[in-house]
Design a protein around this motif. Sequence first.
Motif, PDB file in Angstrom:
ATOM      1  N   ILE A  12       0.835  -1.211   0.000  1.00 59.76           N
ATOM      2  CA  ILE A  12       0.000   0.000   0.000  1.00 59.76           C
ATOM      3  C   ILE A  12       0.869   1.260   0.000  1.00 59.76           C
ATOM      4  CG2 ILE A  12      -1.632   1.359   1.382  1.00 59.76           C
ATOM      5  CD1 ILE A  12      -2.727  -1.394   2.373  1.00 59.76           C
ATOM      6  N   LEU A  13       1.918   1.248   0.811  1.00 51.28           N
ATOM      7  CA  LEU A  13       2.789   2.421   0.896  1.00 51.28           C
ATOM      8  C   LEU A  13       3.537   2.671  -0.412  1.00 51.28           C
ATOM      9  CD1 LEU A  13       3.980   1.810   4.521  1.00 51.28           C
ATOM     10  CD2 LEU A  13       2.664   3.792   3.731  1.00 51.28           C
ATOM     11  N   PHE A  14       3.957   1.614  -1.105  1.00 53.24           N
ATOM     12  CA  PHE A  14       4.633   1.793  -2.390  1.00 53.24           C
ATOM     13  C   PHE A  14       3.657   2.313  -3.454  1.00 53.24           C
ATOM     14  CE2 PHE A  14       7.756  -1.485  -0.767  1.00 53.24           C
ATOM     15  CZ  PHE A  14       8.736  -0.537  -0.505  1.00 53.24           C
ATOM     16  N   ILE A  15       2.414   1.844  -3.414  1.00 49.51           N
ATOM     17  CA  ILE A  15       1.401   2.386  -4.336  1.00 49.51           C
ATOM     18  C   ILE A  15       1.203   3.870  -4.062  1.00 49.51           C
ATOM     19  CG2 ILE A  15      -1.067   2.374  -4.898  1.00 49.51           C
ATOM     20  CD1 ILE A  15      -0.959  -0.683  -4.657  1.00 49.51           C
ATOM     21  N   ASN A  16       1.143   4.238  -2.782  1.00 52.79           N
ATOM     22  CA  ASN A  16       1.001   5.651  -2.436  1.00 52.79           C
ATOM     23  C   ASN A  16       2.200   6.455  -2.906  1.00 52.79           C
ATOM     24  OD1 ASN A  16      -0.498   7.793  -0.923  1.00 52.79           O
ATOM     25  ND2 ASN A  16       1.523   7.901   0.020  1.00 52.79           N
ATOM     26  N   SER A  17       3.386   5.883  -2.805  1.00 55.94           N
ATOM     27  CA  SER A  17       4.592   6.577  -3.262  1.00 55.94           C
ATOM     28  C   SER A  17       4.517   6.856  -4.758  1.00 55.94           C
ATOM     29  CB  SER A  17       5.835   5.747  -2.926  1.00 55.94           C
ATOM     30  OG  SER A  17       6.995   6.390  -3.386  1.00 55.94           O
ATOM     31  N   VAL A  18       4.059   5.862  -5.521  1.00 55.55           N
ATOM     32  CA  VAL A  18       3.893   6.066  -6.970  1.00 55.55           C
ATOM     33  C   VAL A  18       2.880   7.171  -7.225  1.00 55.55           C
ATOM     34  CG1 VAL A  18       3.034   5.027  -9.121  1.00 55.55           C
ATOM     35  CG2 VAL A  18       4.565   3.724  -7.635  1.00 55.55           C
ATOM     36  N   SER A  19       1.756   7.110  -6.520  1.00 56.59           N
ATOM     37  CA  SER A  19       0.698   8.119  -6.712  1.00 56.59           C
ATOM     38  C   SER A  19       1.174   9.518  -6.345  1.00 56.59           C
ATOM     39  CB  SER A  19      -0.532   7.763  -5.874  1.00 56.59           C
ATOM     40  OG  SER A  19      -1.067   6.541  -6.283  1.00 56.59           O
ATOM     41  N   ALA A  20       1.823   9.637  -5.201  1.00 59.04           N
ATOM     42  CA  ALA A  20       2.282  10.959  -4.749  1.00 59.04           C
ATOM     43  C   ALA A  20       3.367  11.517  -5.676  1.00 59.04           C
ATOM     44  CB  ALA A  20       2.787  10.886  -3.310  1.00 59.04           C
ATOM     45  N   ASN A  21       4.285  10.658  -6.118  1.00 54.53           N
ATOM     46  CA  ASN A  21       5.307  11.122  -7.061  1.00 54.53           C
ATOM     47  C   ASN A  21       4.697  11.506  -8.403  1.00 54.53           C
ATOM     48  OD1 ASN A  21       8.015  11.157  -5.914  1.00 54.53           O
ATOM     49  ND2 ASN A  21       7.755   8.962  -5.599  1.00 54.53           N
ATOM     50  N   SER A  22       3.701  10.749  -8.840  1.00 55.57           N
ATOM     51  CA  SER A  22       3.009  11.085 -10.090  1.00 55.57           C
ATOM     52  C   SER A  22       2.287  12.419  -9.959  1.00 55.57           C
ATOM     53  CB  SER A  22       2.017   9.979 -10.473  1.00 55.57           C
ATOM     54  OG  SER A  22       2.698   8.789 -10.758  1.00 55.57           O
ATOM     55  N   LYS A  23       1.664  12.632  -8.805  1.00 57.52           N
ATOM     56  CA  LYS A  23       0.973  13.903  -8.564  1.00 57.52           C
ATOM     57  C   LYS A  23       1.980  15.053  -8.532  1.00 57.52           C
ATOM     58  CE  LYS A  23      -2.468  16.589  -7.328  1.00 57.52           C
ATOM     59  NZ  LYS A  23      -3.415  17.101  -8.298  1.00 57.52           N
ATOM     60  N   ALA A  24       3.134  14.846  -7.895  1.00 57.33           N
ATOM     61  CA  ALA A  24       4.173  15.887  -7.873  1.00 57.33           C
ATOM     62  C   ALA A  24       4.629  16.195  -9.292  1.00 57.33           C
ATOM     63  CB  ALA A  24       5.353  15.444  -7.016  1.00 57.33           C
ATOM     64  N   ASN A  25       4.815  15.157 -10.093  1.00 60.67           N
ATOM     65  CA  ASN A  25       5.227  15.343 -11.486  1.00 60.67           C
ATOM     66  C   ASN A  25       4.164  16.127 -12.260  1.00 60.67           C
ATOM     67  OD1 ASN A  25       7.119  14.918 -13.610  1.00 60.67           O
ATOM     68  ND2 ASN A  25       5.767  13.332 -14.427  1.00 60.67           N
ATOM     69  N   PHE A  26       2.905  15.783 -12.039  1.00 61.79           N
ATOM     70  CA  PHE A  26       1.811  16.505 -12.689  1.00 61.79           C
ATOM     71  C   PHE A  26       1.808  17.972 -12.260  1.00 61.79           C
ATOM     72  CE2 PHE A  26      -2.508  18.187 -12.418  1.00 61.79           C
ATOM     73  CZ  PHE A  26      -2.893  18.108 -13.749  1.00 61.79           C
ATOM     74  N   GLU A  27       1.973  18.218 -10.961  1.00 60.80           N
ATOM     75  CA  GLU A  27       1.960  19.586 -10.443  1.00 60.80           C
ATOM     76  C   GLU A  27       3.121  20.414 -10.996  1.00 60.80           C
ATOM     77  OE1 GLU A  27      -0.480  21.002  -8.792  1.00 60.80           O
ATOM     78  OE2 GLU A  27      -1.615  19.155  -8.497  1.00 60.80           O
ATOM     79  N   VAL A  28       4.278  19.783 -11.223  1.00 62.93           N
ATOM     80  CA  VAL A  28       5.412  20.490 -11.814  1.00 62.93           C
ATOM     81  C   VAL A  28       5.046  20.975 -13.216  1.00 62.93           C
ATOM     82  CG1 VAL A  28       7.736  20.175 -12.766  1.00 62.93           C
ATOM     83  CG2 VAL A  28       7.231  19.408 -10.462  1.00 62.93           C
ATOM     84  N   GLN A  29       4.323  20.129 -13.950  1.00 68.28           N
ATOM     85  CA  GLN A  29       3.920  20.484 -15.322  1.00 68.28           C
ATOM     86  C   GLN A  29       2.825  21.551 -15.342  1.00 68.28           C
ATOM     87  OE1 GLN A  29       5.936  19.154 -17.555  1.00 68.28           O
ATOM     88  NE2 GLN A  29       6.786  17.901 -15.913  1.00 68.28           N
ATOM     89  N   SER A  30       2.068  21.624 -14.261  1.00 63.33           N
ATOM     90  CA  SER A  30       0.985  22.596 -14.159  1.00 63.33           C
ATOM     91  C   SER A  30       1.563  23.991 -13.959  1.00 63.33           C
ATOM     92  CB  SER A  30       0.085  22.225 -12.981  1.00 63.33           C
ATOM     93  OG  SER A  30      -0.849  23.240 -12.734  1.00 63.33           O
ATOM     94  N   THR A  31       0.895  24.969 -14.486  1.00 67.25           N
ATOM     95  CA  THR A  31       1.376  26.342 -14.332  1.00 67.25           C
ATOM     96  C   THR A  31       0.807  27.009 -13.085  1.00 67.25           C
ATOM     97  OG1 THR A  31      -0.447  27.135 -15.718  1.00 67.25           O
ATOM     98  CG2 THR A  31       1.669  26.653 -16.816  1.00 67.25           C
ATOM     99  N   SER A  32      -0.132  26.337 -12.412  1.00 69.23           N
ATOM    100  CA  SER A  32      -0.784  26.983 -11.275  1.00 69.23           C
ATOM    101  C   SER A  32      -0.331  26.446  -9.917  1.00 69.23           C
ATOM    102  CB  SER A  32      -2.307  26.802 -11.398  1.00 69.23           C
ATOM    103  OG  SER A  32      -2.625  25.425 -11.374  1.00 69.23           O
ATOM    104  N   SER A  33       0.608  25.528  -9.879  1.00 67.12           N
ATOM    105  CA  SER A  33       1.030  24.918  -8.616  1.00 67.12           C
ATOM    106  C   SER A  33       2.240  25.625  -8.019  1.00 67.12           C
ATOM    107  CB  SER A  33       1.365  23.443  -8.822  1.00 67.12           C
ATOM    108  OG  SER A  33       0.222  22.754  -9.233  1.00 67.12           O
ATOM    109  N   SER A  34       2.214  25.762  -6.712  1.00 70.03           N
ATOM    110  CA  SER A  34       3.347  26.385  -6.029  1.00 70.03           C
ATOM    111  C   SER A  34       4.414  25.336  -5.721  1.00 70.03           C
ATOM    112  CB  SER A  34       2.879  27.038  -4.728  1.00 70.03           C
ATOM    113  OG  SER A  34       2.501  26.044  -3.801  1.00 70.03           O
ATOM    114  N   LYS A  35       5.611  25.823  -5.515  1.00 64.40           N
ATOM    115  CA  LYS A  35       6.727  24.938  -5.154  1.00 64.40           C
ATOM    116  C   LYS A  35       6.421  24.257  -3.820  1.00 64.40           C
ATOM    117  CE  LYS A  35      11.723  24.882  -4.498  1.00 64.40           C
ATOM    118  NZ  LYS A  35      12.962  25.657  -4.552  1.00 64.40           N
ATOM    119  N   GLU A  36       5.808  24.971  -2.908  1.00 55.77           N
ATOM    120  CA  GLU A  36       5.463  24.411  -1.597  1.00 55.77           C
ATOM    121  C   GLU A  36       4.522  23.210  -1.735  1.00 55.77           C
ATOM    122  OE1 GLU A  36       3.152  25.735   2.487  1.00 55.77           O
ATOM    123  OE2 GLU A  36       3.793  27.283   1.090  1.00 55.77           O
TER     124      GLU A  36
END
Length: 179
Positions: free
Chosen positions: A51-75
């Motif tokens: 479960i924790l590794f699945i969450n790690s994939v999801s959270a890293n994917s979300k971080a990657n998505f947020e980096v590509q987004s123009t509306s996300s803050s670094k925080e």
Amino acid sequence: MEEEKPKLNVKDWIIISTTMIGVSLTILALIWQFPPEGIYTATLFLMLSFILFINSVSANSKANFEVQSTSSSKEKIMKFVSFAEYSFGLGFTLIIIGFSVLSYKYLQDFVGQDNIMVLIIPTAFLVTAWIMIIIYNAINYSGKALKGIRSLKRNLWMIMEFICLVMIILDFFNFISIP
């Protein structure tokens, strides 16, 4: 002025976490073919790590998505990265604990309940993991006096692994029984 987006290596962590998902499932499939005592405890730890590794994939994917987004803050991005890091580290700790219990119980089945040799592999395994954590902290926090010692997450992981070793020793001397 637009905030500069952090450069992340989340794709590497997604690959590593995905690999660990496969490792967890493979171990689970293999151990149930020839289950030793202690399989329930090891299965619990391995399933939680899954479960924790699945969450790690999801959270890293979300971080990657947020980096590509123009509306996300670094925080906000760094919160997802941190969440992924904690999930991965705790998942990895649970895999180490699961391996320790399995190696101990399989050795007991193989060489006998009272043979002191059954304590060597889980002890060596855990001590090696602790040495790696200490080396990582030394490298990661070089030049920052005592910061590595104060690394809460890594210290917590080491404490959990130490508790596992204590439980193995208590089981060996028949003070408790690891199911």
